[in-house]
Design an enzyme around this catalytic site. Structure first.
Site, PDB file in Angstrom:
ATOM      1  N   SER A   1       0.846  -1.193   0.000  1.00 40.45           N
ATOM      2  CA  SER A   1       0.000   0.000   0.000  1.00 40.45           C
ATOM      3  C   SER A   1       0.881   1.243   0.000  1.00 40.45           C
ATOM      4  O   SER A   1       1.709   1.412   0.894  1.00 40.45           O
ATOM      5  CB  SER A   1      -0.911   0.012   1.228  1.00 40.45           C
ATOM      6  OG  SER A   1      -1.883  -1.001   1.142  1.00 40.45           O
TER       7      SER A   1
ATOM      8  N   ASN B   1       0.713  -8.512  12.837  1.00 39.18           N
ATOM      9  CA  ASN B   1       1.694  -7.600  12.270  1.00 39.18           C
ATOM     10  C   ASN B   1       1.260  -6.160  12.438  1.00 39.18           C
ATOM     11  O   ASN B   1       0.065  -5.847  12.421  1.00 39.18           O
ATOM     12  CB  ASN B   1       1.982  -7.919  10.793  1.00 39.18           C
ATOM     13  CG  ASN B   1       1.095  -7.139   9.862  1.00 39.18           C
ATOM     14  OD1 ASN B   1       1.271  -5.931   9.665  1.00 39.18           O
ATOM     15  ND2 ASN B   1       0.119  -7.824   9.276  1.00 39.18           N
TER      16      ASN B   1
ATOM     17  N   CYS C   1      -6.592  -0.510   6.956  1.00 37.32           N
ATOM     18  CA  CYS C   1      -5.407  -0.905   7.717  1.00 37.32           C
ATOM     19  C   CYS C   1      -5.656  -0.745   9.212  1.00 37.32           C
ATOM     20  O   CYS C   1      -5.974   0.345   9.677  1.00 37.32           O
ATOM     21  CB  CYS C   1      -4.194  -0.075   7.318  1.00 37.32           C
ATOM     22  SG  CYS C   1      -2.716  -0.600   8.200  1.00 37.32           S
TER      23      CYS C   1
ATOM     24  N   ASN D   1      -9.031  -7.608   5.022  1.00 35.24           N
ATOM     25  CA  ASN D   1      -7.774  -7.183   5.623  1.00 35.24           C
ATOM     26  C   ASN D   1      -7.609  -7.899   6.962  1.00 35.24           C
ATOM     27  O   ASN D   1      -8.463  -8.696   7.341  1.00 35.24           O
ATOM     28  CB  ASN D   1      -7.765  -5.663   5.815  1.00 35.24           C
ATOM     29  CG  ASN D   1      -6.355  -5.085   5.675  1.00 35.24           C
ATOM     30  OD1 ASN D   1      -5.402  -5.663   6.193  1.00 35.24           O
ATOM     31  ND2 ASN D   1      -6.217  -3.982   4.968  1.00 35.24           N
TER      32      ASN D   1
ATOM     33  N   GLY E   1      -7.430 -14.361   3.336  1.00 34.76           N
ATOM     34  CA  GLY E   1      -7.489 -14.567   4.766  1.00 34.76           C
ATOM     35  C   GLY E   1      -7.265 -16.030   5.082  1.00 34.76           C
ATOM     36  O   GLY E   1      -8.194 -16.829   5.040  1.00 34.76           O
ATOM     37  N   GLY E   2      -6.006 -16.382   5.354  1.00 31.27           N
ATOM     38  CA  GLY E   2      -5.721 -17.712   5.854  1.00 31.27           C
ATOM     39  C   GLY E   2      -5.661 -18.829   4.839  1.00 31.27           C
ATOM     40  O   GLY E   2      -5.569 -19.993   5.219  1.00 31.27           O
TER      41      GLY E   2
ATOM     42  N   GLY F   1      -1.257 -14.767   1.443  1.00 31.44           N
ATOM     43  CA  GLY F   1      -0.225 -13.931   2.044  1.00 31.44           C
ATOM     44  C   GLY F   1       0.587 -14.691   3.071  1.00 31.44           C
ATOM     45  O   GLY F   1       1.650 -15.246   2.789  1.00 31.44           O
TER      46      GLY F   1
HETATM   47  C1  FMN Z   1       3.068  -8.406   6.824  1.00 27.93           C
HETATM   48  C2  FMN Z   1       1.756  -7.989   6.271  1.00 27.93           C
HETATM   49  C3  FMN Z   1       1.617  -6.721   5.709  1.00 27.93           C
HETATM   50  C4  FMN Z   1       0.406  -6.305   5.188  1.00 27.93           C
HETATM   51  N1  FMN Z   1       0.302  -5.076   4.621  1.00 27.93           N
HETATM   52  C5  FMN Z   1      -0.850  -4.690   4.013  1.00 27.93           C
HETATM   53  C6  FMN Z   1      -0.947  -3.469   3.315  1.00 27.93           C
HETATM   54  O1  FMN Z   1      -0.007  -2.694   3.207  1.00 27.93           O
HETATM   55  N2  FMN Z   1      -2.134  -3.141   2.726  1.00 27.93           N
HETATM   56  C7  FMN Z   1      -3.221  -3.978   2.796  1.00 27.93           C
HETATM   57  O2  FMN Z   1      -4.261  -3.646   2.222  1.00 27.93           O
HETATM   58  N3  FMN Z   1      -3.152  -5.156   3.433  1.00 27.93           N
HETATM   59  C8  FMN Z   1      -1.994  -5.531   4.046  1.00 27.93           C
HETATM   60  N4  FMN Z   1      -1.922  -6.756   4.694  1.00 27.93           N
HETATM   61  C9  FMN Z   1      -3.097  -7.622   4.721  1.00 27.93           C
HETATM   62  C10 FMN Z   1      -3.035  -8.664   3.613  1.00 27.93           C
HETATM   63  O3  FMN Z   1      -3.074  -8.051   2.351  1.00 27.93           O
HETATM   64  C11 FMN Z   1      -4.199  -9.664   3.728  1.00 27.93           C
HETATM   65  O4  FMN Z   1      -5.404  -8.948   3.615  1.00 27.93           O
HETATM   66  C12 FMN Z   1      -4.208 -10.429   5.053  1.00 27.93           C
HETATM   67  O5  FMN Z   1      -2.889 -10.721   5.461  1.00 27.93           O
HETATM   68  C13 FMN Z   1      -5.005 -11.719   5.007  1.00 27.93           C
HETATM   69  O6  FMN Z   1      -4.456 -12.674   4.158  1.00 27.93           O
HETATM   70  P1  FMN Z   1      -3.461 -13.863   4.658  1.00 27.93           P
HETATM   71  O7  FMN Z   1      -4.086 -14.523   5.849  1.00 27.93           O
HETATM   72  O8  FMN Z   1      -3.342 -14.764   3.473  1.00 27.93           O
HETATM   73  O9  FMN Z   1      -2.177 -13.210   4.995  1.00 27.93           O
HETATM   74  C14 FMN Z   1      -0.701  -7.170   5.236  1.00 27.93           C
HETATM   75  C15 FMN Z   1      -0.568  -8.442   5.814  1.00 27.93           C
HETATM   76  C16 FMN Z   1       0.636  -8.853   6.322  1.00 27.93           C
HETATM   77  C17 FMN Z   1       0.738 -10.221   6.935  1.00 27.93           C
END
Ligand code: FMN
Ligand code: FAD
Ligand code: FAD
Ligand code: FMN
Ligand code: FES
Ligand code: FES
Lengths: 308, 268, 308, 268
Positions: A47, A70, A130, A193, A245-246, A267
């Site tokens: 972002s 995080n 965020c 998010n 998400g996960g 992610g």
């Molecule tokens: C280290 C980290 C940094 C992230 N930074 C952003 C960000 O800058 N902007 C955003 O929209 N989401 C951010 N997210 C959220 C992810 O894009 C995602 O929505 C969230 O981690 C859920 O997916 P996951 O469980 O597969 O990680 C971040 C997540 C992590 C773990």
């Protein structure tokens, strides 16, 4: 890439329905590129904010059962340098890219959008959600129907790129917010998010583990929450949903597709399974298509809507 | 699990005016070249290479260069910190003739490596460089290991005058080494790589680290996208040769590209 | 039980600060009793409703990474039989007991309170936060500051027992709700009920795994969310907090104490560690007191409040 | 993990008018006496004891008694269900002389037990009871095992006339058994326990189950608080003797206490 994984997302063809989400590996063009090489069908930049941000002081990540907290704090080199990284990525790859932007209000979002118009990105994602800059900016925009409507509408008026609104799970009714984004003209939604935020305490130091005290929860334990919210929103809106998400397996990805998502972000699972996770999930989806007799990813049907 | 654990500093050894070794009584499963993330709960969590590590204890050697490391320098034995790790790739353990070329705080991880190489039966030669002889780290520890050991400084105090790269070059001309290992200032390593041709070699390379678990992308290097917290910090020559930013630029906490200058400093 | 664990909760002395939460093992007097035998310092009945409820059709529980979804659906034999079980428990045990009640509005809550007055329970807990009866009853009461205030005040007016308000994490600002409960006279708060709810989908059957579709999330992955909310509420209210959500070790319990809770619930961890979990956590707390030099559980200090 | 898995029914065997055995091709790690929770995604998830289980397949035998089990009776091979488990305690495997006393759908789990007992080298005697001879389950399967096998029905068709408890009583008088195992209607087991004195014996006891993982408390028995989904369903005589509700009442889905009547039925 097998034909069955090809996906049409807002008119653009993706080789795989797997998305690299914002903030993960997206700090540099080479970070984005290596995710494509590992099988991501579309990538999202970190972002970007108007001015550079170093993010929060560490520790910025802490492992918890079922995931991670995080509080990166929106570190990024600022819009200008961020767009330069994107340009460099685009020189090397034809893979579609989403530029994610973060701002605190309508005017700044519009300003960033104008800059993004001149970039080589394919889609524009508004990070309205965020949870890690609460102290600085207060409750996420995505908690307010009115704000979401206003911002999305203002951005849509000037954006050359299709607009994706990224929403927060930390609201009373995500459907209300999603409907506001859709009404304002959003082309797609990104759900979800990080959750919470949460907190950990070091009982020996008697201090929060994260220096920012609180951090958003991501990772496997998010999946049931994400599925529920995606299914709920899918039952009410018509625009496509980027689900995340996960997710950490092909089964997970199919589950989220059945909840109503069109494409699927991965992610935190990169930590558990390495960058190979994209290719592995692609393969697991192909296996599922085979064994279940669906023709393609796109042919996997969602559940019946709640409000049918 | 990235295994966060809270520890009391068991002992602190002052190596020279601005460098201290922090010893912890804790069994950490770590290999030479790997690093930990360390925080004192007062803001900041930073990567440090292991200077040694066995079943009972481990240590990191830290140079006070900025707010975090300067605050660390004021700690006393008994103070509490928290660590995560160990993280990252580790050095290949050769069982034949090894040349270790270290500079600055790159030397302590090579000490850890030297111990493991000796255990594996290798013949170890060490070149330890610094600006001034006061800044030479771990001389006595290396000497006690019984390796072939060379000090080298800009001024020539307590050893030869010159740079560790020059000396390494000489050694490489006169002897054959199965493996070369190097850690220290990136521009030093950059000069060294020019001398290596097809010599098997590993580099300990640093980039700004935040998550240390391969997610945030802060530590990736162009154009490969290798994450130095996972695929690094130890890289092979073949990898380093393809890293266009090696010795040229690195990224800071915001992702800005910062150029390396000739003097090993960084400017925007 | 070692002296160090003794805890004063609203004037009542507990042998251990560990609480059996509502809905866990609390269907019968013998279920409550065996938890006491295993080391719980205070037990809570299943949430009782005016009329008996069989709960939702199964499946009512599903494992997810880091926890469980459940949609028991407030099954209970109704207030009358429920109070009879409590009486039977009290005949056999001097351990303090919280009777949990659930109703849909002020009048019914008052009615249940009057009945609870005649029971042998020591405390009255208002379940304002069940996420599993959404279809039936809509958004939990705990999402509305006004409703929480009204109900707590009405109950306080008639209750012979100290009143605990159990709140939901699924709200925009739990502190606002907690302040409303405190202002209305609540003697203590119980934080948190299950999160979400979440959902799982069976991709082969193309059906939600839980027959009720959605279920509240409990278990280890809840801990960071619970800690954050407890810490936030603790920073604003003066009444004691029963903390719960994902606790499964003495370290976890101490962490929650440092977040601001006075006593600590252990529910889902019974699955992971058996009923012995209470005694084990008691022992781990004792070990922590020993090694850290705190005199007693009560002497473990909380973090500085956010708003100090 | 409580290991939910979605399976197609591989085969269905009609045992008698209202009893069917559902066979699944899936390696389940389960022991005799353990049960699974089964759902067809159409409302309800119910516990069923394993009738057999090996590396390739497992089976449950279900009597159609209410909405869920009657719907199950309409399924065909190839239909999808989902199972969790196996859960709960299992029978002790004696290596000497065992007497198995079963009634109704309590017989299939004893068949699973008989197989494991034989594998362990035990000498097995089976008493299989039912109202009518049409309702006798697994006769042929038991016979194929080569155990000492007795049918007994109220009417005497295809075997002796009487109750399994009477027959068991006779056998216990004339022979010595190391272990007695029983499963079936609770009032049958209640009559049996009176004959057992200090005979080692295990009972398969049922209560209303929801979570099956020891959390919800629906399946606890008074006054011990044992959870039949974790500490049961197989209990020792010593445990059963201390369960005051044994053969007296049980709790339904709401936690109501329901009395057992003489005829094995339940009234409020
Ligand atoms: C280290 C980290 C940094 C992230 N930074 C952003 C960000 O800058 N902007 C955003 O929209 N989401 C951010 N997210 C959220 C992810 O894009 C995602 O929505 C969230 O981690 C859920 O997916 P996951 O469980 O597969 O990680 C971040 C997540 C992590 C773990
Ligand atoms: C793999 C690895 C191993 C390291 N091992 C050692 C070691 O054994 N001993 C030692 O003294 N130092 C080591 N460092 C460097 C050490 O992390 C920095 O010196 C320290 O972070 C400086 O923090 P500061 O606040 O004191 O200084 P600052 O003024 O914040 O920074 C000084 C310099 O350190 C770099 N730096 C700051 N924060 C980080 C960070 N989070 N990650 C990487 N670099 C950073 C900055 O780019 C800057 O060039 C290592 C770094 C890496 C990446
Ligand atoms: C450990 C255990 C093992 C069992 N093994 C078998 C078996 O191998 N074969 C078989 O046919 N039956 C078995 N049962 C009983 C079986 O679970 C019930 O017959 C079934 O649940 C009835 O459901 P229904 O909707 O068809 O009937 P309903 O009309 O709902 O109920 C009929 C009877 O079954 C009981 N019952 C209903 N639901 C449950 C439940 N969730 N848990 C426990 N009892 C319930 C009721 O108390 C009632 O007495 C077992 C039960 C337990 C506890
Ligand atoms: C099976 C189950 C049933 C529950 N039933 C109730 C209930 O009836 N009333 C209530 O207030 N909370 C209920 N809860 C929530 C718990 O009391 C507790 O708040 C939550 O589970 C978090 O704690 P844990 O992670 O330790 O389980 C239930 C939780 C579970 C797992
Ligand atoms: S430090 Fe985050 S990816 Fe390496
Ligand atoms: S069925 Fe829930 S405790 Fe046994």
């Amino acid at each position: 890439m097998c034909k069955g994984l090809k996906t049409n997302f807002l008119g653009v063809e993706l080789a795989s329905p797997l998305v690299l989400p914002a903030g993960v590996m997206g700090m540099s063009y080479s970070g984005l590129k290596i995710c494509v090489e590992n099988g991501a069908g579309i990538v999202t930049s970190k972002s970007l904010t108007k001015l550079p941000r170093s993010g929060h002081e560490g520790p910025v990540m802490a492992e918890v059962p079922g995931g991670f907290l995080n509080c990166m704090g929106l570190c990024n080199p600022g819009l200008e340098e961020g767009l330069a990284e994107i340009a460099e990525f685009k020189k090397l790859s034809t893979t579609p890219l989403i530029v994610s932007i973060f701002a605190t209000g309508r005017e700044e979002f519009t300003e960033l959008t104008l800059a993004a118009n001149r970039s080589s990105a394919d889609f524009l994602e508004l990070n309205l959600s965020c949870p890690n800059v609460f102290d600085e900016f207060g409750i996420p925009l995505a908690a307010s129907r009115e704000q979401v409507f206003e911002i999305v509408r203002a951005v849509k008026e000037v954006s050359r790129l299709p607009v994706i609104a990224k929403l927060s799970p930390n609201v009373l009714s995500i459907t209300d917010i999603a409907l506001a984004a859709e009404a304002a003209g959003a082309d797609a939604l990104c759900l979800i998010n990080t959750l919470g935020p949460g907190m950990l305490i070091d009982i020996y130091a008697r201090k929060p583990v994260l220096y920012n005290r609180f951090g958003g929860l991501s990772g496997p334990c998010l999946k049931p929450i994400a599925l529920k919210l995606i299914y709920e929103v899918y039952s009410s809106v018509k625009i496509p949903i980027i689900g995340m998400g996960g997710i950490q397996s092909g089964q997970d990805a199919v589950e989220m597709k059945m909840a109503g998502a069109s494409v699927i972000g991965i992610g935190t699972a990169i930590y558990y399974h390495g960058l190979e996770i994209f290719n592995r999930v692609n393969q697991e989806i192909r296996d599922f298509l085979e064994e279940s007799g669906y023709e393609s990813w796109q042919a996997i049907p969602a559940l019946d809507k709640i409000r049918d | 699990m990235d295994k966060r654990v809270t520890l009391r500093i068991a002992d602190i050894v002052k190596e020279c005016s601005d460098v201290r070794t922090y010893i912890f009584q804790h069994p950490l499963a770590a290999l030479p070249g790997q690093f930990i993330m360390l925080t004192d709960f007062a803001g900041g969590e930073k990567p440090f290479s292991l200077a040694w590590c066995n079943d009972q204890e481990f240590a990191v050697t830290v140079k006070a260069v900025g707010p975090f490391t300067q605050r660390l320098a004021t700690k006393a034995a008994g103070d509490i910190v928290s660590i995560r790790g160990a993280f990252g790739s580790s050095f290949f353990i050769s069982r034949h003739r090894a040349l270790l070329v270290g500079g600055g705080y790159g030397t302590p991880p090579l000490y850890f490596l030297a111990r493991r190489l000796l255990e594996a039966g290798a013949e170890v030669t060490v070149v330890n460089g610094a600006r001034r002889s006061d800044d030479l780290l771990f001389c006595d520890r290396f000497r006690r290991l019984g390796v072939e050991y060379h000090n080298i400084t800009d001024t020539g105090g307590s050893g030869r005058e010159g740079t560790s790269v020059n000396l390494a070059g000489e050694l490489l001309k006169t002897s054959k080494f199965d493996y070369v290992y190097t850690a220290g200032p990136e521009l030093m390593m950059k000069s060294l790589i020019a001398l290596l041709q097809d010599q098997p070699c590993q580099f300990l390379m640093e980039r700004y680290m935040k998550c240390a678990i391969g997610i945030c992308g802060n530590c990736t290097v162009d154009p490969l996208g290798l994450r130095l917290c996972v695929e690094g910090p130890v890289l092979n020559r073949e990898q380093v040769e393809r890293i266009t930013e090696f010795g040229v630029y690195h990224r800071d906490a915001a992702g800005h590209r910062i150029k390396f200058t000739d003097r090993g400093e960084k400017i925007t």
